[in-house]
Write a protein that holds these residues in place. Structure first.
Motif, PDB file in Angstrom:
ATOM      1  N   GLN A 122      -3.831  -4.042   3.514  1.00 14.88           N
ATOM      2  CA  GLN A 122      -3.002  -2.856   3.326  1.00 14.88           C
ATOM      3  C   GLN A 122      -3.189  -2.272   1.929  1.00 14.88           C
ATOM      4  OE1 GLN A 122       0.794  -4.771   4.409  1.00 14.88           O
ATOM      5  NE2 GLN A 122       0.946  -3.345   6.104  1.00 14.88           N
ATOM      6  N   LYS A 135      -6.572  -0.644   1.563  1.00 16.51           N
ATOM      7  CA  LYS A 135      -6.606   0.647   2.251  1.00 16.51           C
ATOM      8  C   LYS A 135      -5.925   1.722   1.405  1.00 16.51           C
ATOM      9  CE  LYS A 135      -5.439   2.911   6.608  1.00 16.51           C
ATOM     10  NZ  LYS A 135      -4.833   2.744   7.956  1.00 16.51           N
ATOM     11  N   LEU A 136      -4.791   1.375   0.796  1.00 14.92           N
ATOM     12  CA  LEU A 136      -4.093   2.336  -0.064  1.00 14.92           C
ATOM     13  C   LEU A 136      -4.961   2.716  -1.263  1.00 14.92           C
ATOM     14  CD1 LEU A 136      -0.498   0.796  -0.027  1.00 14.92           C
ATOM     15  CD2 LEU A 136      -1.208   2.961   1.012  1.00 14.92           C
ATOM     16  N   LEU A 189      -4.352   1.108  -8.511  1.00 14.04           N
ATOM     17  CA  LEU A 189      -4.294   0.486  -7.189  1.00 14.04           C
ATOM     18  C   LEU A 189      -5.505  -0.408  -6.939  1.00 14.04           C
ATOM     19  CD1 LEU A 189      -2.918   3.410  -4.983  1.00 14.04           C
ATOM     20  CD2 LEU A 189      -1.791   1.239  -5.467  1.00 14.04           C
TER      21      LEU A 189
END
Length: 218
Positions: free
Chosen positions: A172, A175-176, A208
């Protein structure tokens, strides 16, 4: 050789099965399975029953195939998942119906719709359907007056699939980070976006990516 240009995949498969059937002696079990495969859309139970026998008795080995799945794909043009659904659905009926029902001559034509049995087999596999509950549903399943599409919808709502497992946390976050990097790239390439905004987006993407590189699934 038949012209297959413009034919659907199903038509091509039927043509190939018919060609194979010509090379197999009529009246043999192998020929019977090929014939059933050619018409299985209307008589799924017949093919499901035969495939269970092919699998359980390892007939595919006699016919030169290393596995049941390879036999289904190469000779019958049936994908692994479809073969699994057919055998599982027929096996479901063998658990709940008397042998005389399954061996009756009219069984292939009388059998409940494949899509209905598939839903019930799934439900049983998940522990949602008991033998007692099947008995309470039997009349509606076997009734020729019941619409298969409506039954499938009814049972799918009655025995809902559990929600899918969420992806791992690391996936997750990665992907972000990828989404943030893509956004930053698009912002930097747009003349209408101020540099300050594009720079903040790039900084966010970098943050990120740093976080994603350190995330592991416990």
């Amino acid at each position: 050789m038949p012209d297959t240009v413009g034919m659907s995949a199903a038509s091509v498969a039927e043509t190939e099965i018919a060609k194979k059937a010509l090379s197999v002696p009529p009246g043999t079990f192998r020929h019977t399975v090929l014939t059933a495969a050619k018409r299985f859309k209307s008589t799924w139970a017949e093919l499901g029953k035969l495939l269970v026998q092919v699998r359980d008795e390892a007939k595919f080995e006699e016919w030169g195939y290393p596995s049941f799945e390879t036999y289904c794909l190469k000779e019958l043009h049936i994908k692994k998942q479809t073969a699994l659904k057919l055998t599982r659905s027929f096996s479901f009926l063998t658990k709940h119906e008397p042998e005389e029902e399954l061996t009756a001559q009219e069984f292939p034509q009388r059998a409940p719709a494949f899509e209905v049995i598939e839903v019930l087999a799934d439900a049983e596999e998940r522990g949602q359907l008991s033998p007692t509950e099947y008995k309470s549903l039997r009349d509606s399943i076997w009734s020729p007056e019941k619409n298969p599409a409506e039954l499938k919808k009814e049972f799918a709502e009655r025995f809902p699939r559990p929600p899918p497992e969420p992806p791992p946390e690391s996936a997750q976050v990665r992907k972000l980070a990828q989404m943030a990097r893509k956004l930053a790239s698009e912002l930097s390439g747009s003349r209408r976006i101020p540099n300050a905004v594009a720079e903040r987006a790039a900084a966010l993407a970098e943050d990120l990516e740093d976080i994603a590189s350190g995330v592991t699934d416990a």
